[in-house]
Write an enzyme that holds these catalytic residues in place. Structure first.
Site, short mmCIF file in Angstrom:
data_model
loop_
_atom_site.label_atom_id
_atom_site.label_comp_id
_atom_site.label_asym_id
_atom_site.label_seq_id
_atom_site.Cartn_x
_atom_site.Cartn_y
_atom_site.Cartn_z
N ARG A 16 0.83 -1.22 0.00
CA ARG A 16 0.00 0.00 0.00
C ARG A 16 0.86 1.27 0.00
O ARG A 16 0.52 2.27 0.63
CB ARG A 16 -0.97 0.00 1.19
CG ARG A 16 -2.15 -0.95 1.01
CD ARG A 16 -3.11 -0.87 2.18
NE ARG A 16 -2.50 -1.40 3.39
CZ ARG A 16 -2.91 -1.12 4.63
NH1 ARG A 16 -3.94 -0.31 4.81
NH2 ARG A 16 -2.31 -1.62 5.68
N GLU A 17 1.98 1.21 -0.73
CA GLU A 17 2.88 2.37 -0.79
C GLU A 17 2.16 3.63 -1.28
O GLU A 17 2.41 4.74 -0.80
CB GLU A 17 4.06 2.10 -1.74
CG GLU A 17 5.09 1.09 -1.23
CD GLU A 17 4.67 -0.37 -1.47
OE1 GLU A 17 3.53 -0.62 -1.91
OE2 GLU A 17 5.49 -1.25 -1.19
N TRP A 561 -19.76 -8.60 0.14
CA TRP A 561 -18.53 -7.90 0.53
C TRP A 561 -17.37 -8.86 0.80
O TRP A 561 -16.41 -8.54 1.49
CB TRP A 561 -18.80 -6.97 1.73
CG TRP A 561 -19.65 -5.79 1.35
CD1 TRP A 561 -19.98 -5.41 0.08
CD2 TRP A 561 -20.30 -4.85 2.21
NE1 TRP A 561 -20.78 -4.29 0.11
CE2 TRP A 561 -20.99 -3.93 1.39
CE3 TRP A 561 -20.35 -4.69 3.60
CZ2 TRP A 561 -21.73 -2.87 1.92
CZ3 TRP A 561 -21.08 -3.64 4.13
CH2 TRP A 561 -21.77 -2.74 3.29
N ASP A 599 -29.09 -6.65 9.00
CA ASP A 599 -28.71 -5.58 8.06
C ASP A 599 -28.42 -6.13 6.67
O ASP A 599 -27.70 -7.11 6.53
CB ASP A 599 -27.43 -4.90 8.56
CG ASP A 599 -27.67 -4.03 9.77
OD1 ASP A 599 -28.74 -3.39 9.84
OD2 ASP A 599 -26.78 -3.97 10.64
N HIS A 694 -23.70 11.00 7.35
CA HIS A 694 -22.38 11.10 6.73
C HIS A 694 -21.68 12.42 7.01
O HIS A 694 -20.53 12.60 6.67
CB HIS A 694 -22.50 10.91 5.21
CG HIS A 694 -23.07 9.57 4.85
ND1 HIS A 694 -24.42 9.35 4.75
CD2 HIS A 694 -22.48 8.37 4.61
CE1 HIS A 694 -24.63 8.07 4.44
NE2 HIS A 694 -23.47 7.47 4.36
#
Ligand code: GLN
Ligand code: ZN
Length: 758
Positions: A16-17, A561, A599, A694
């Site tokens: 994840r550079e 997911w 959910d 949000h």
């Protein structure tokens, strides 16, 4: 000689550079040159990997410092006018488009087809003009050439670019901009040709969608304009079969076509029928959307004959860009050796492509060892007792037609539940999570590192639960939740407790910008060895006389997911998860929990890309939900929750889930949901969200009352609940309490008004 290429690779870097460099740049810790150096390092390493694997070209232009669509906005000089940037932008402006500035909100983000990647949505008006913008693509081509690679630049095609954009003025069709856009594409292609580029990959994944005829017709016009403008074009479609767009795609004046043979393999014969004798065909044979090893011998069985016919007109590739899988298994320490052997991330998929290429060109014996190893891994997976659990199979065999129905219809259940809970009109509740404070995250991190004992961790979480219950009591909320303090993530929390799920250590995939996710892997039959939430929920219920809602993640979301098995249909995996959730629901009921929320925020995004495939999906998705819910008595109230709006077109399918109560995101769209209620009366109870969670903004009571009154015009007032749009885990306590106090006041206002009318 078959050729090999990839449509794109992950851009985050093996560790994840890119994420860390982006964030350091945004914080001001590093300058643009340092960020660019990291970016260049990631690109060079990807190209080296592609070249070393023997691919015939390296892909250039799949890299982006934030997002590929945003790169095209920069390339095509069409930053939204509201930013006031003009045609050619720099890095600071690029990031302002993505992240917003003091006086301009960021460009909107939305999901890239049916993936979990989010792109920035171009904003178009009748006044939008295009012109050659940033030089980044051309620079990267030079960068690759200088380093000794043969670049194949990739562009998002003009029709896909327009299609995925948003019209910002009324009464205007963005397709009308095509004639303005094509000359700029032609200019870009001409430039690439002068750079010595032979092939350009031009992505038109909208060919896998239901297209209105004006869009379909426009393809011919567009590609007649572009075909002579520059290098040879490889038109790439992916994410599904072409169906009625097949002829359109095959007849375009381009030098090659890429098709997704993983999702659209059934069409291959037709594709070949329509392939003109001069065109190249790129077959996407390695799944770019999942992490399982490809059956290389099966691919060879299928494509060796085609290779004999097409010779060097045959290209092999993954089905789509490898952006959607993790970079590599190389550093993977979170998975055991047995499971690891079944998997392939981007690096391993590139290696598999190399093996296939050699096998096609030099015969299978040239890679006999690799092929044998691949066959061995697949055989081991097929036979593994970790994949196949006889107890799960036995249980599935006992499923009957009544497993997905409650004992009594909703009308009867509603009467029983009303008598049991005696809630006021317009009952108030929340969606599940309360603020995940630093203290909570800290305690969890320390527990995971073994720095605090399980007893200490448990006490810390109980403390948080007690705090959440106490706050809700003080606010006067009617149906309480325990706050989900003990959960890191709504899928991971359950996946970690279920059999059949695995979690990688480094399996990161870009979600948007610097944000990465690490999807769980469902590798085997799913079952629930132990209760997962009963202890916490029972504790929370013990603190209050009000109903405590149990909180679970539903089967469709647990599936959606995660990376899922490719050896059985998605519906079959979802059914197994549903039974595990069902056991939890039944255990919660037995522990005295009278309301249970399951959910399903990912329910809508599970919809297939093509409308013709919707009914089959909605049929099994609603069934697995009902199976997860239907094990309880009629007086037990089942809730569900969804977010991300736009439900009007699937309202009957939501009703078919038969939850007693659904809470749903609506406030950001000003109760847009309710439009659908003109044609379809949602039969059960419903809580349309009255405020947006949000943003930290605290809406006042009048605003929420107005939304509720709007809702009460189309929803039977007796069926109307009052709640926020979604969970509150990303918020702080002060704004949460202020907003909820106003929300409770809005419910009171409505009750008074309602009483006066009765
Ligand atoms: N119960 C979850 C929460 O409140 C729901 C999250 C979601 O819908 N994404 O956090
Ligand atoms: Zn939600």
């Amino acid at each position: 000689m078959a050729l090999a290429h990839v449509l794109g690779v992950p851009r985050i870097g093996p560790n994840r550079e890119l994420k860390f460099a982006q964030e350091a740049y945004w914080r001001g810790d590093i300058d643009a040159a340092a960020l660019q150096a990291v970016a260049s390092g990631i690109r060079q390493a990807s190209w080296r990997r592609q070249q070393a694997a023997g691919l015939d070209v390296v892909t250039v232009g799949d890299f982006a410092l934030y997002d590929q669509m945003l790169n095209h906005v920069a390339l095509l000089g069409c930053a939204p006018a509201r930013f006031g940037f003009g045609g050619v932008i720099g890095l600071p402006e690029y990031f302002q488009l993505a992240r917003g500035s003091a006086d301009c909100h960021a460009m909107e983000m939305t999901k890239w087809f049916d993936t979990n990647y989010h792109y920035l949505v171009p904003e178009l008006t009748a006044d939008t003009h295009f012109s050659l913008g940033v030089e980044w693509l051309f620079d990267e081509v030079t960068e690759a050439q200088t380093a000794g690679f043969t670049p194949k630049p990739v562009l998002i095609g003009p029709l896909t670019f327009l299609y995925l954009a948003k019209e910002k003025t009324a009464g205007f069709n963005r397709l009308a901009l095509l004639d303005r856009l094509l000359p700029v594409y032609a200019q870009i292609l001409a430039r690439l040709k002068t750079q010595g580029v032979e092939w350009v990959q031009i992505d038109e994944p909208i060919l896998a969608l239901d297209l209105a005829s004006d869009w379909r017709v426009a393809f011919e016009r567009a590609y007649h304009h572009l075909h002579a403008a520059g290098p040879k074009l490889m038109l790439a479609s992916y994410f599904g079969p072409l169906r009625e767009n097949l002829l359109v795609a095959m007849k375009l004046p381009v030098a090659g076509v890429h098709v997704d043979c993983v999702r659209g393999g059934d069409e291959l014969a037709q594709v070949i029928d329509w392939l003109p004798a001069i065109k190249a065909l790129s077959v996407g044979v390695i799944d770019g959307r999942n992490i399982w090893k490809t059956d290389l011998n099966a691919v060879l069985d299928r494509y060796e004959g085609l290779h004999q016919r097409l010779g060097d007109r045959l290209w092999i590739a993954p089905s789509c860009s490898l952006l959607h899988v993790p970079v590599s298994l190389a550093n993977e320490s979170g998975l055991d050796a047995e499971l690891r052997r079944w998997l392939a991330c981007a690096d391993e998929k590139i290696a598999a492509l190399a093996t296939l290429k050699t096998a096609l060109n030099a015969g299978r014996q040239a890679v006999a060892g690799e092929l044998a190893d691949n066959a061995g891994a697949l055989a081991a997976r097929r036979a593994s007792s970790r994949v196949h659990n006889p107890a799960v199979a036995a249980r599935l065999a006992t499923l009957s037609d009544t497993h997905d129905v409650r004992n009594q219809p909703f009308g009867v259940r509603q009467g029983l539940q009303r008598a049991r809970f005696r809630l006021p009109a317009f009952p108030t509740t929340t969606i599940g999570s309360f603020p995940q404070t630093t203290a909570i995250r800290h305690a969890r991190a320390r527990y995971r590192r073994g720095e605090i004992s399980e007893a200490d961790y448990s006490a810390a979480m109980q403390h948080e639960i007690a705090h959440a219950v106490d706050r809700q009591e003080a606010l006067g909320i009617d149906v309480l939740v325990h706050g989900e303090a003990e959960r890191n993530d709504m899928v991971e929390y359950f996946g970690e407790q279920l059999q059949g799920y695995a979690f990688s250590q480094h399996g990161w995939v870009q979600s948007y910008g610097s944000r990465c996710v690490k999807p769980p892997i469902i590798y085997g039959d799913v079952s629930r060895p132990h209760p997962m939430t009963v202890g916490w929920t029972r504790y929370a219920q013990s603190l209050t006389g009000k109903p405590m809602k149990g909180m679970l993640t539903g089967p469709v979301t647990m599936l959606q997911w995660s990376y899922v098995r490719d050896d059985q249909p998605r519906a079959a995996t979802a059914l197994q998860i549903a039974l595990a959730i069902r056991d939890e629901v039944v255990d919660l009921e037995a522990a005295g929990i009278g309301m249970i929320q399951i959910d399903e925020p990912a329910y809508r995004e599970g919809l297939p890309l093509r409308k013709a495939d919707w009914p089959a999906y909605l049929d099994w998705a609603s069934r697995v939900f009902r199976i997860s819910a239907a094990g309880v008595a009629d007086a037990t109230q089942i809730h569900t929750h969804m977010c991300y709006s736009e439900f009007n077109d699937i309202l009957p399918a939501l009703a078919a889930m038969d939850a007693d109560v659904i809470t749903i995101e609506t406030s950001r769209s000003d109760m847009e949901l309710l439009r659908g209620f003109g044609d379809f009366a949602y039969p059960n109870e419903i809580g349309p969200g009255v405020y947006d969670i949000h943003s930290p903004r605290v809406p006042d009571t009048a605003e929420m009352t107005r939304l509720l009154e709007k809702a009460a015009q189309v929803i039977t007032p007796e069926n109307l609940w009052v709640n926020p749009d979604c969970g509150l885990k990303t918020r702080g306590w002060p704004e949460t309490e202020a907003a909820l106090a106003n929300m409770v006041a809005a419910a009171h206002a409505l009750r008074q008004k309602h009483d006066a009318q009765v």
